[in-house]
Design a protein around this motif. Structure first.
Motif, PDB file in Angstrom:
ATOM      1  N   ALA A  13     -11.478   1.042  -0.127  1.00 20.78           N
ATOM      2  CA  ALA A  13     -10.286   1.618  -0.131  1.00 20.78           C
ATOM      3  C   ALA A  13      -9.472   0.683   0.075  1.00 20.78           C
ATOM      4  O   ALA A  13      -8.051   0.442  -0.861  1.00 20.78           O
ATOM      5  N   ARG A  14      -8.803   0.683   1.473  1.00 16.87           N
ATOM      6  CA  ARG A  14      -7.717   0.075   1.903  1.00 16.87           C
ATOM      7  C   ARG A  14      -7.807  -1.832   1.267  1.00 16.87           C
ATOM      8  O   ARG A  14      -7.337  -2.117   0.639  1.00 16.87           O
ATOM      9  N   THR A  35       1.071  -0.764   0.034  1.00 19.42           N
ATOM     10  CA  THR A  35       0.039   0.027  -0.175  1.00 19.42           C
ATOM     11  C   THR A  35       0.704   1.247   0.079  1.00 19.42           C
ATOM     12  O   THR A  35       0.435   2.047  -0.076  1.00 19.42           O
ATOM     13  N   VAL A  66     -11.776  -4.169   8.967  1.00 25.35           N
ATOM     14  CA  VAL A  66     -12.172  -4.506   7.578  1.00 25.35           C
ATOM     15  C   VAL A  66     -12.598  -5.898   7.541  1.00 25.35           C
ATOM     16  O   VAL A  66     -12.535  -7.164   8.664  1.00 25.35           O
ATOM     17  N   ASP A  85     -18.479   0.624   3.052  1.00 23.15           N
ATOM     18  CA  ASP A  85     -18.250   1.435   3.772  1.00 23.15           C
ATOM     19  C   ASP A  85     -16.856   1.654   2.755  1.00 23.15           C
ATOM     20  O   ASP A  85     -15.650   1.438   2.629  1.00 23.15           O
ATOM     21  N   PRO A  86     -16.652   3.532   2.521  1.00 18.60           N
ATOM     22  CA  PRO A  86     -16.014   3.629   1.223  1.00 18.60           C
ATOM     23  C   PRO A  86     -13.866   3.731   2.017  1.00 18.60           C
ATOM     24  O   PRO A  86     -13.060   2.900   1.122  1.00 18.60           O
ATOM     25  N   ALA A  87     -14.400   3.451   3.466  1.00 23.28           N
ATOM     26  CA  ALA A  87     -12.877   3.135   3.519  1.00 23.28           C
ATOM     27  C   ALA A  87     -11.876   1.551   4.131  1.00 23.28           C
ATOM     28  O   ALA A  87     -10.956   1.377   3.665  1.00 23.28           O
ATOM     29  N   LEU A  88     -13.122   1.334   3.621  1.00 21.65           N
ATOM     30  CA  LEU A  88     -13.161  -0.371   3.830  1.00 21.65           C
ATOM     31  C   LEU A  88     -12.713  -0.352   1.670  1.00 21.65           C
ATOM     32  O   LEU A  88     -12.033  -1.854   1.921  1.00 21.65           O
TER      33      LEU A  88
END
Ligand SMILES: NC(=O)c1ccc[n+]([C@@H]2O[C@H](COP(=O)([O-])OP(=O)(O)OC[C@H]3O[C@@H](n4cnc5c(N)ncnc54)[C@H](OP(=O)(O)O)[C@@H]3O)[C@@H](O)[C@H]2O)c1
Length: 253
Positions: A116-117, A67, A101, A111-114
């Motif tokens: 993205a990760r 990442t 996650v 969920d956008p953060a999830l």
């Protein structure tokens, strides 16, 4: 062209699970001379430490976080100094669950953060590794770049739904693999790039979700690794850009 250069394999995402089993398989394979293993913090992997104690200098470990592009670039630079030509690179890093996650059961869980990760590790990771390691893989002799994918990334095979981030990240990874393979036909025709599904394998990743799977259909990591290695050895340039399972059988996109 002679095939006289040292036969070096690299496993990215090697601290545990399928990646660690692949490192062990490759160290025992007669035709691999040295193995480079990477993960975010390889010094914390007891499995890698045990293999290093057994195989000494034949195994080198380097930190690499998929990442973080600077980390990938720096790893490629360091590895290139000691292993300027790689014959095999296995991109194994992947996440399905990794607090916070958790795979989504329904739309409200998205969920956008999830997203993205999971995309950063599973989809962008292998592509960025290919970007920075291309120079070590494209040397005119046969070489193989394997991206570990998953059957649940098949759009055609999706009958159960759920797991939005994981499924879509693997579908995106597959598209990146295919797109790269097409570019490589021109730029590096002896570099074969494929997406491989390892089957259901008894690792941390699958542990919470294996309940419904017939135990006879769950592979031990070493078995999965030796199957993946057999497929990788049998690949021909015509296989470039394909999505294959652990037995070498094509999976529908
Ligand atoms: N197990 C199965 O049933 C199954 C089925 C289909 C596909 N797959 C695929 O096979 C691959 C390997 O899965 P596994 O079951 O072996 O999983 P695992 O046991 O959970 O191991 C995951 C590996 O990914 C690495 N990783 C995670 N985040 C990373 C990051 N940001 N940078 C670098 N490395 C990172 C971990 O290393 P550190 O955390 O130590 O850095 C670890 O080595 C994955 O791509 C997975 O999607 C597995």
């Amino acid at each position: 062209m002679s095939e006289a250069h040292e036969r070096i394999a690299m496993v990215q995402g090697a601290s545990r699970g399928i990646g660690l089993a692949l490192v062990e398989t490759l160290l025992e394979a007669g035709d691999v001379e040295r193995v480079v293993a990477t993960s975010r913090d390889p010094a914390r992997s007891e499995g890698l430490a045990a293999l290093r104690a057994r195989h000494g200098e034949r195994l080198a470990c380097e930190p690499l976080d998929v990442t973080d592009e600077d980390s990938i670039r720096a790893a490629a630079q360091r590895i290139g100094e000691r292993a300027p030509r790689l014959r095999w690179l296995f991109n194994c890093a992947g996440i399905l669950h990794d607090a916070p996650v958790r795979p989504e059961k329904r739309l409200e869980d998205v969920d956008p953060a999830l997203l993205a990760r999971v995309f950063a590790v599973n989809a962008f990771g292998p592509l960025l590794v290919a970007k920075h390691f291309l120079g070590l893989l494209a040397h005119g002799e046969r070489s193989v770049l394997v991206n570990l994918s998953a059957r649940v990334g098949s759009i055609e095979d999706n009958r159960l739904g759920g797991w939005y981030a994981y499924r879509a990240s693997k579908a995106a990874q597959n598209m990146f693999t295919r797109t790269l393979a097409i570019e490589l036909r021109r730029r590096a025709p002896r570099l074969i790039c494929v997406a491989l599904h390892p089957g259901t394998v008894a690792t941390n990743l699958s542990a919470p979700y294996r309940g419904g799977v017939d135990p006879d259909r769950v592979f031990a990591p070493r078995q999965a690794a030796s199957q993946l290695w057999s497929v990788a050895q049998s690949l021909t340039p015509e296989d470039g850009g394909r999505f294959l399972d652990w037995a070498g059988k094509p999976i529908a996109w």
